[in-house]
Design a protein around this motif. Structure first.
Motif, PDB file in Angstrom:
ATOM      1  N   TYR A  26     -39.106 131.072-110.347  1.00 46.57           N
ATOM      2  CA  TYR A  26     -38.088 131.338-110.962  1.00 46.57           C
ATOM      3  C   TYR A  26     -36.938 131.750-110.119  1.00 46.57           C
ATOM      4  CZ  TYR A  26     -34.746 134.033-114.235  1.00 46.57           C
ATOM      5  OH  TYR A  26     -33.815 134.565-114.866  1.00 46.57           O
ATOM      6  N   GLN A  27     -35.639 131.491-110.146  1.00 47.91           N
ATOM      7  CA  GLN A  27     -34.589 131.832-109.331  1.00 47.91           C
ATOM      8  C   GLN A  27     -33.609 132.410-109.890  1.00 47.91           C
ATOM      9  OE1 GLN A  27     -34.528 130.716-106.186  1.00 47.91           O
ATOM     10  NE2 GLN A  27     -36.503 129.569-106.231  1.00 47.91           N
ATOM     11  N   ARG A  44     -32.322 122.824-114.656  1.00 45.15           N
ATOM     12  CA  ARG A  44     -32.599 124.351-114.860  1.00 45.15           C
ATOM     13  C   ARG A  44     -33.140 124.392-116.175  1.00 45.15           C
ATOM     14  NH1 ARG A  44     -29.228 129.129-116.162  1.00 45.15           N
ATOM     15  NH2 ARG A  44     -27.516 127.634-116.482  1.00 45.15           N
ATOM     16  N   ILE A  45     -34.172 125.288-116.154  1.00 44.14           N
ATOM     17  CA  ILE A  45     -34.495 125.525-117.563  1.00 44.14           C
ATOM     18  C   ILE A  45     -34.942 126.990-117.540  1.00 44.14           C
ATOM     19  CG2 ILE A  45     -35.749 123.317-117.593  1.00 44.14           C
ATOM     20  CD1 ILE A  45     -38.534 124.698-117.122  1.00 44.14           C
ATOM     21  N   PRO A  78     -28.933 133.664-119.426  1.00 44.81           N
ATOM     22  CA  PRO A  78     -28.673 134.240-118.267  1.00 44.81           C
ATOM     23  C   PRO A  78     -28.513 133.119-116.987  1.00 44.81           C
ATOM     24  CG  PRO A  78     -30.959 134.625-118.371  1.00 44.81           C
ATOM     25  CD  PRO A  78     -30.347 133.991-119.954  1.00 44.81           C
ATOM     26  N   SER A  79     -28.142 133.544-116.007  1.00 45.93           N
ATOM     27  CA  SER A  79     -27.801 132.542-114.811  1.00 45.93           C
ATOM     28  C   SER A  79     -28.828 131.995-114.173  1.00 45.93           C
ATOM     29  CB  SER A  79     -26.564 133.033-113.928  1.00 45.93           C
ATOM     30  OG  SER A  79     -27.297 134.229-113.371  1.00 45.93           O
ATOM     31  N   GLY A  80     -29.919 132.789-114.205  1.00 42.25           N
ATOM     32  CA  GLY A  80     -31.219 132.079-113.335  1.00 42.25           C
ATOM     33  C   GLY A  80     -32.132 131.212-114.041  1.00 42.25           C
ATOM     34  N   GLY A  81     -33.073 130.813-113.624  1.00 39.39           N
ATOM     35  CA  GLY A  81     -34.156 129.943-114.191  1.00 39.39           C
ATOM     36  C   GLY A  81     -35.034 129.312-113.171  1.00 39.39           C
ATOM     37  N   TYR A  82     -35.600 128.168-113.605  1.00 34.66           N
ATOM     38  CA  TYR A  82     -36.503 127.432-113.055  1.00 34.66           C
ATOM     39  C   TYR A  82     -35.733 126.370-112.602  1.00 34.66           C
ATOM     40  CZ  TYR A  82     -40.451 130.524-114.393  1.00 34.66           C
ATOM     41  OH  TYR A  82     -41.191 131.666-114.847  1.00 34.66           O
ATOM     42  N   VAL A 137     -37.479 136.526-121.075  1.00 39.69           N
ATOM     43  CA  VAL A 137     -37.404 135.651-120.313  1.00 39.69           C
ATOM     44  C   VAL A 137     -38.545 135.589-119.469  1.00 39.69           C
ATOM     45  CG1 VAL A 137     -35.986 134.818-118.338  1.00 39.69           C
ATOM     46  CG2 VAL A 137     -34.701 135.625-120.338  1.00 39.69           C
ATOM     47  N   ASP A 138     -39.253 134.701-119.303  1.00 37.81           N
ATOM     48  CA  ASP A 138     -40.578 134.597-118.460  1.00 37.81           C
ATOM     49  C   ASP A 138     -39.984 134.268-116.939  1.00 37.81           C
ATOM     50  OD1 ASP A 138     -42.875 134.246-117.596  1.00 37.81           O
ATOM     51  OD2 ASP A 138     -43.421 132.307-118.584  1.00 37.81           O
ATOM     52  N   THR A 139     -40.596 135.035-116.037  1.00 36.83           N
ATOM     53  CA  THR A 139     -40.160 134.704-114.617  1.00 36.83           C
ATOM     54  C   THR A 139     -41.341 134.504-113.830  1.00 36.83           C
ATOM     55  OG1 THR A 139     -40.464 137.388-114.288  1.00 36.83           O
ATOM     56  CG2 THR A 139     -38.141 136.295-114.723  1.00 36.83           C
TER      57      THR A 139
END
Length: 744
Positions: free
Chosen positions: A191-192, A141-142, A207-211, A173-175
């Motif tokens: 992005y998830q 995850r990144i 945060p908890s998300g990411g690629y 943050v880039d989504t």
């Protein structure tokens, strides 16, 4: 009329006056309770010992030596003994080198040809090594940042650098999707959001998300994914953090190793590497663990501990919450003085942290209940949502361990309250109680000074020294300095003059002034507590003897022990009785002798207590080898004293220095000589001294007379009261006799 200068006699306390003194009443009630107080104290002590042993056994219940061995093995495999260590990663190319040469062989083994043999079957559980297996699947995850966010290229360089990437923040943050097109014609890297809990790193909170993409027991598919990531720029200059997250399960030990390898990338280009590894047991995931007898026992012990906590909470609440009657109605009353005692605050901290620990355990069991291992028939059909995220559970367990560790200190520290029969422990408790106000002031001074130096070091050297980059890091650095575990040379190397000045001010303020002030408070308070405890110790020992005596009397009365002993061994009983009688006679004679000595000393000091009214007032001890004669030739009536003439001690003080002689035969011839000016002044001073003494003696005699008159008045009043009572009784008897004569 009695003047204010005369000593006033205190009125004797009445029989009900003692009820006003609450402390004295409590002491009398304790002495009266005797056996009940001893039994209650013994019961509370035994109960606390059981609570302490129960809490300690639960704190040491986990197989920590197995957990540490498992953790050490995994750290060596993924970092310490790997071909490329985490500390060697400083760039994107360095990360892919670590991934290919260290991470992939650590997960899939060195022999990867076995996965490409004809007829090779993808295992349901990937065997990492021996009894260690990959739990389901892992993931990478990144998080990226938007271009030109929180950064700006100088105008003179915009023709050469059109894009910049600033530090990580939640707003940057880039989504946006990017990467190569997949079969559906959309970019592969999506992005998830919301895939777990936030992560607090060294540089930022993420945060908890990411690629996100996953790696599974299917080595060929997973390796192909990583190759696409490397070739198509999955990790680039806009990446600010990389997570490698997975879980290893050991079937022999029944342990879960929740692993998270983190690479944080600063906007300046620095890389920070972190390897978080939390080892969990089955009891951390389910209340009954594996359902064994040991797991059942620990669950019962935890329930018993919760009952102990509930009992102590109610006991502490009953000490400051009560009800009082007001106009016939019961109202809630709170004793705010309860919170002024540091021991009570300590008790509440201890109990609250235990309750918080229980809440964390319940929350952990709830989170772990939804976790399960993925075993699909086709690993190509999995999604990133199938990852078993144990990191939230591991974070809770880490918090539980921290609470238990800190609570263990408080719980064992509280044990001193239950062993206060030891003198030094009692002195220590008294020291803590007396010094809490002074220590509160000291903490304010220490905190204020510490905050000042934290801001000073962070502001002056934060840009040059990585340990002082933020105020929190500066605080950690200064606290390590207090413990003697930091290197101040880095500050001196950056700025010799300013660094030396700040270091000198810091050492003088913290170590020479504030810390010595702390030592002075403790030493002074310890001295006061020792004096107070020495006075109380004898009284406590007598109270303990009374309680033991009451206990013995109760046992003797109930079981007739003395009667049985006398009937079984009458000779020994008689000898012991005679020995005890002789001891009592000896002690009584000794007490009488001591009383006689004290009475004699009191009689000798009674005249001194009269002050100016004493018969010895106006006299002083006679000097050796010097005789002072009065002008009228009258000698003193005391052989050991002489009249107090102030500065005048002998006749030679009145003569010129050349006419002084120690020949007493010539004294008569010198008495007629003229006095010098100094001699005249000396006689005047002596006269004033005598006159002042006469005045003081007169006032003292007047005070003594008034005191005696006051005492006589009180005696006469008492005699009058007695005579009045006797007269009343006489009249009553006379009336009764007349009644009897009438009816006779």
């Amino acid at each position: 009329w009695i003047p204010d200068s005369c000593p006033k006699m205190a009125a004797p306390a009445g029989g009900l006056a003692i009820l006003v003194d609450e402390k004295r009443v409590n002491e009398l009630l304790q002495q009266k309770s005797g056996l009940k107080a001893l039994l209650r104290s013994t019961f509370n002590t035994i109960l606390f010992v059981c609570f302490l042993l129960l809490f300690t056994s639960l704190a040491l219940a986990e197989p920590r030596y197995k957990m540490r061995a498992f953790e050490g093995y995994l750290r060596k495999r993924f970092d310490e003994a790997a071909p490329v260590r985490l500390a060697d990663v400083f760039s994107v190319d360095g990360f892919w080198m670590y991934h290919n040469e260290s991470f992939m062989p650590a997960v899939y083994g060195q022999d990867t040809a076995k996965y490409s043999y004809p007829g090779a079957v993808v295992p349901t559980w990937l065997q990492v090594d021996g009894p260690n297996y990959l739990y389901g699947l892992g993931r990478i995850r990144i998080l990226n940042v938007k271009p030109n966010s929180d950064c700006q290229v100088a105008p003179q360089f915009q023709n050469y650098f059109s894009t910049c990437y600033g530090p990580f923040s939640s707003d940057a943050v880039d989504t946006e999707t990017y990467g190569p097109m997949n079969n559906e014609g959309v970019p592969s890297f999506n992005y998830q959001p919301n895939t777990g809990d936030e992560y607090l790193g060294v540089l930022a909170r993420y945060p908890s998300g990411g690629y996100i993409d996953s790696f599974t027991p299917d080595y060929l598919t997973s390796n192909a994914k990583f190759q696409v990531m490397r070739n198509d720029g999955f990790i680039s200059e806009k990446t600010r953090v990389i997570f490698l997250e997975f879980t290893i399960y050991n079937f022999n030990l029944g342990l879960y190793a929740v692993c998270r390898i983190v690479f944080e990338i600063a906007a300046a280009g620095d890389w920070t590497q972190t390897f978080e590894l939390d080892v969990l047991v089955q009891r951390n995931l389910q209340p009954l663990g594996s359902g064994t007898t040991e797991d059942w026992l620990f669950l019962i012990l935890e329930a018993a501990l919760l009952l102990f906590v509930l009992r102590y909470v109610l006991e502490e609440a009953s000490e400051f919450i009560g009800f009082e009657s007001n106009g016939g109605k019961m109202q809630l009353a709170i004793k705010w003085d309860y919170f002024l005692d540091a021991w009570n605050i300590l008790d509440w901290f201890n109990l609250i942290m235990m309750i918080v620990t229980v809440c964390y355990k319940v929350d952990t069991w709830a989170k772990a209940g939804s976790l399960y291992v993925i075993s699909p028939t086709n690993w190509n059909d999995i999604t990133v949502d199938m990852y078993s995220n144990f990191h939230a559970v591991a974070s809770n367990i880490r918090q539980i361990h921290s609470l238990v560790a800190f609570n263990t200190i408080l719980t064992w520290f509280k044990a001193v309250k239950y062993i206060n029969i030891i003198p030094y422990v009692t002195t220590f408790m008294q020291t803590v109680s007396i010094s809490q106000q002074n220590l509160g002031s000291w903490i304010v001074v220490f905190t204020s000074t510490l905050v000042g130096f934290v801001l000073a070091f962070s502001t002056a050297f934060g840009g040059d020294v990585s340990e002082l980059r933020t105020p929190f890091q500066a605080f950690v650095f200064i606290m390590l300095t207090i413990l003697g575990n930091s290197n101040l040379a880095v500050i001196y190397a950056v700025a010799p003059l300013l660094g030396s000045l700040l270091i000198m001010m810091y050492v003088v303020s913290i170590f020479f002034v504030i810390m010595n002030l702390f030592y002075a408070i403790i030493v002074s308070t310890l001295s006061d507590a020792k004096i107070e405890e020495d006075a109380k110790q004898k009284k406590k020992w007598g109270l303990l003897q009374d309680r033991l005596k009451d206990t013995w009397n109760a046992l003797n009365y109930g079981g007739a022990l003395e009667k049985r002993f006398r009937s079984c061994v009458p000779g020994l009983y008689s000898r012991l009785l005679k020995r005890q009688k002789r001891r009592e006679i000896h002690e009584r004679d000794r007490d009488n002798l001591v009383h006689a000595r004290q009475l004699k000393l009191k009689m000798q000091d009674s005249t001194i207590a009269l002050g100016p009214g004493s018969s010895h007032w106006g006299r002083r001890p006679k000097r050796q080898l010097v005789i002072v004669a009065l002008e009228d030739g009258v000698e003193s009536d005391s052989e050991g004293s002489e009249p107090d003439l102030g500065p005048l001690r002998h006749m030679d003080q009145l003569l010129p220095s050349q006419e002084k002689s120690f020949d007493f035969a010539e004294k008569e011839t010198k008495e007629g000589k003229d006095l010098t000016d100094d001699g005249i002044d000396l006689v005047i001073d002596a006269t004033r001294h005598i006159a002042s003494g006469v005045v003081d003696r007169t006032r003292g005699a007047r005070g003594v007379l008034l005191n005696e008159m006051t005492e006589s008045m009180e005696v006469m009043n008492n005699v009058a009261s007695v005579l009045e009572l006797l007269g009343k009784r006489t009249r009553d008897l006379e009336a009764q006799q007349r009644q009897l004569l009438k009816h006779a």
